[in-house]
Every structure is written in structure tokens, then in C-alpha cells.
Scaffold this active site. Structure first.
Site, PDB file in Angstrom:
ATOM      1  N   GLY A  51       0.837  -1.192   0.000  1.00  0.00           N
ATOM      2  CA  GLY A  51       0.000   0.000   0.000  1.00  0.00           C
ATOM      3  C   GLY A  51       0.869   1.237   0.000  1.00  0.00           C
ATOM      4  O   GLY A  51       2.042   1.177   0.390  1.00  0.00           O
ATOM      5  N   GLN A 106       3.076   9.961   1.219  1.00  0.00           N
ATOM      6  CA  GLN A 106       4.356   9.245   1.220  1.00  0.00           C
ATOM      7  C   GLN A 106       5.205   9.574   0.000  1.00  0.00           C
ATOM      8  O   GLN A 106       6.398   9.265  -0.025  1.00  0.00           O
ATOM      9  CB  GLN A 106       4.120   7.731   1.282  1.00  0.00           C
ATOM     10  CG  GLN A 106       3.548   7.272   2.619  1.00  0.00           C
ATOM     11  CD  GLN A 106       3.399   5.768   2.655  1.00  0.00           C
ATOM     12  OE1 GLN A 106       2.399   5.236   2.194  1.00  0.00           O
ATOM     13  NE2 GLN A 106       4.401   5.070   3.178  1.00  0.00           N
ATOM     14  N   CYS A 115       5.938  -0.216   7.236  1.00  0.00           N
ATOM     15  CA  CYS A 115       5.565   0.932   6.404  1.00  0.00           C
ATOM     16  C   CYS A 115       6.778   1.326   5.567  1.00  0.00           C
ATOM     17  O   CYS A 115       7.896   1.366   6.084  1.00  0.00           O
ATOM     18  CB  CYS A 115       5.150   2.098   7.310  1.00  0.00           C
ATOM     19  SG  CYS A 115       4.732   3.601   6.420  1.00  0.00           S
ATOM     20  N   LEU A 116       6.548   1.615   4.289  1.00  0.00           N
ATOM     21  CA  LEU A 116       7.653   1.997   3.408  1.00  0.00           C
ATOM     22  C   LEU A 116       8.320   3.291   3.876  1.00  0.00           C
ATOM     23  O   LEU A 116       9.470   3.546   3.547  1.00  0.00           O
ATOM     24  CB  LEU A 116       7.155   2.150   1.962  1.00  0.00           C
ATOM     25  CG  LEU A 116       6.670   0.852   1.286  1.00  0.00           C
ATOM     26  CD1 LEU A 116       6.085   1.151  -0.086  1.00  0.00           C
ATOM     27  CD2 LEU A 116       7.801  -0.172   1.174  1.00  0.00           C
ATOM     28  N   HIS A 130      -4.308   1.120   7.389  1.00  0.00           N
ATOM     29  CA  HIS A 130      -2.971   1.713   7.484  1.00  0.00           C
ATOM     30  C   HIS A 130      -2.840   2.904   6.520  1.00  0.00           C
ATOM     31  O   HIS A 130      -2.376   3.983   6.916  1.00  0.00           O
ATOM     32  CB  HIS A 130      -1.937   0.623   7.167  1.00  0.00           C
ATOM     33  CG  HIS A 130      -0.517   1.093   7.145  1.00  0.00           C
ATOM     34  ND1 HIS A 130       0.438   0.621   8.018  1.00  0.00           N
ATOM     35  CD2 HIS A 130       0.127   1.991   6.354  1.00  0.00           C
ATOM     36  CE1 HIS A 130       1.595   1.215   7.757  1.00  0.00           C
ATOM     37  NE2 HIS A 130       1.434   2.046   6.758  1.00  0.00           N
ATOM     38  N   GLU A 131      -3.261   2.717   5.270  1.00  0.00           N
ATOM     39  CA  GLU A 131      -3.117   3.786   4.267  1.00  0.00           C
ATOM     40  C   GLU A 131      -4.028   4.970   4.570  1.00  0.00           C
ATOM     41  O   GLU A 131      -3.633   6.123   4.413  1.00  0.00           O
ATOM     42  CB  GLU A 131      -3.384   3.263   2.852  1.00  0.00           C
ATOM     43  CG  GLU A 131      -2.425   2.172   2.372  1.00  0.00           C
ATOM     44  CD  GLU A 131      -0.969   2.435   2.691  1.00  0.00           C
ATOM     45  OE1 GLU A 131      -0.540   3.605   2.648  1.00  0.00           O
ATOM     46  OE2 GLU A 131      -0.246   1.474   3.002  1.00  0.00           O
ATOM     47  N   HIS A 168      -2.601   7.346   7.028  1.00  0.00           N
ATOM     48  CA  HIS A 168      -1.601   8.262   6.456  1.00  0.00           C
ATOM     49  C   HIS A 168      -2.239   9.570   5.984  1.00  0.00           C
ATOM     50  O   HIS A 168      -1.610  10.633   6.047  1.00  0.00           O
ATOM     51  CB  HIS A 168      -0.915   7.621   5.241  1.00  0.00           C
ATOM     52  CG  HIS A 168       0.260   6.749   5.580  1.00  0.00           C
ATOM     53  ND1 HIS A 168       1.373   7.223   6.227  1.00  0.00           N
ATOM     54  CD2 HIS A 168       0.511   5.442   5.321  1.00  0.00           C
ATOM     55  CE1 HIS A 168       2.260   6.229   6.360  1.00  0.00           C
ATOM     56  NE2 HIS A 168       1.756   5.142   5.828  1.00  0.00           N
TER      57      HIS A 168
HETATM   58 NI    NI Z   1       2.660   3.282   5.689  1.00  0.00          NI
END
Ligand code: NI
Length: 166
Positions: free
Chosen positions: A46, A51, A91-92, A133-134, A137
Site C-alpha cells: 500500500g 508518502q 511501512c515503506l 494503514h493507508e 496516512h
Molecule cells: Ni505506511
């Protein structure tokens, strides 16, 4: 392919509340394509627009291994939650770290597609976790804010009791 730079923890962009996406134009289509490309290249499941430095309510999710499950969400909101699941999450934008996070087991999410059409999707398990999660953000929230605990380096590599609950 448009691979964008993923911003990492410490960058203010990740802590801002994103604005609604108002225009359903070529620029949005390019952003969505670039976000999917960037997510796949980074081997994530995701990615949210902040991000990649864009403060708009746009996110992509694909929890499949063969990249056949892409969901593009514009202005998404969770309209129903059911049950709970506790499991590992990364998380990236937080490279090299993982935590244990409790999320709803099942969610119904309402969002617009790239053309502005409103849709609803019901999902559960790992995909529901990724969606939650997304969406966090988009409000400047990250999993590290809501995690039950952080995993050690050894736990990231190995098995944790919470894996059995999945
Ligand atoms: Ni994330």
C-alpha cells in the site's frame, strides 16, 4: 514508469492532514499510476499520496503477490468496522522497522475511483489492515502511533506469537 521518491519518517509531510482530491484529471491518473509503480518497486502492499510528498486524499493498495489486486482509492473513508485482528505491520516510510498493530478484521470503505465515481468495497483480513494503514496516512497518522508494541530485529526476522492469529 514513474517511480517517485518515498519520504521517510521525520519528514513533516507525513504528519499533515491531506486535502480532498477535487479534480479527476490526467494529473490524478498519472499520480495513481506512479504510486502503484512506486509501491510495486518497493515491494509494499500500500502507498498513500503523502508518502510521495502529495498532500491529497489518495491511496493505493495491492496485497496480492502477482499485482492483480490493485485498488485505487480517492477521498476514501471507512464507513463500517467489524471485529479485530492483531498482527505485524510495517511501512515503506519507516524502513527496517515493524510493529504489532490491532486493526478491525473487516471494513467497508467508501471512495471515489480515478474518474470520480463513488464506490464501496468490503474487505477483511490483511487487505482490511492495509486499507486502515493507508487511510491513517491521509490524516497524518502512522502505525507507530497506534502499535501495541515494536518488534525487535530478531522478531522481524522470525516468528512472533501474533503470527498464529492471522
Ligand atoms: Ni505506511
Amino acid at each position: 514508469m514513474g517511480i517517485r521518491k518515498i519520504v521517510t519518517i521525520g519528514d513533516d509531510t507525513l504528519r499533515k492532514v491531506c486535502r480532498k482530491q477535487e479534480k479527476f484529471d490526467l494529473r490524478l491518473a498519472v499520480l495513481l499510476r506512479d504510486m502503484a509503480d512506486t509501491m510495486y518497486k518497493a515491494e509494499g502492499v500500500g502507498l498513500a499520496a503523502p508518502q510521495v510528498g502529495i498532500l491529497r486524499r489518495v491511496a493505493v493498495v495491492d496485497v496480492t503477490e502477482d499485482h492483480t489486486g490493485l485498488v485505487e482509492m480517492v477521498n476514501p473513508e471507512i464507513v463500517e468496522r467489524e471485529g479485530t485482528q492483531t498482527g505485524r505491520e510495517g511501512c515503506l516510510s519507516v524502513p527496517g522497522r515493524q510493529g504489532v498493530v490491532t486493526r478491525p478484521m473487516k471494513v467497508r470503505v467508501r471512495f471515489q475511483d480515478r474518474k470520480g465515481n463513488w464506490m464501496e468495497m468490503e474487505t477483511e483480513g490483511f487487505e482490511a489492515r492495509a486499507v486502515c494503514h493507508e487511510l491513517d496516512h491521509l490524516d497524518g497518522r502512522m502505525y507507530i502511533d497506534v502499535m501495541d508494541r515494536e518488534l525487535t530485529k530478531e522478531e522481524i526476522e522470525g516468528h512472533i506469537p501474533e503470527d498464529d492469529a492471522q
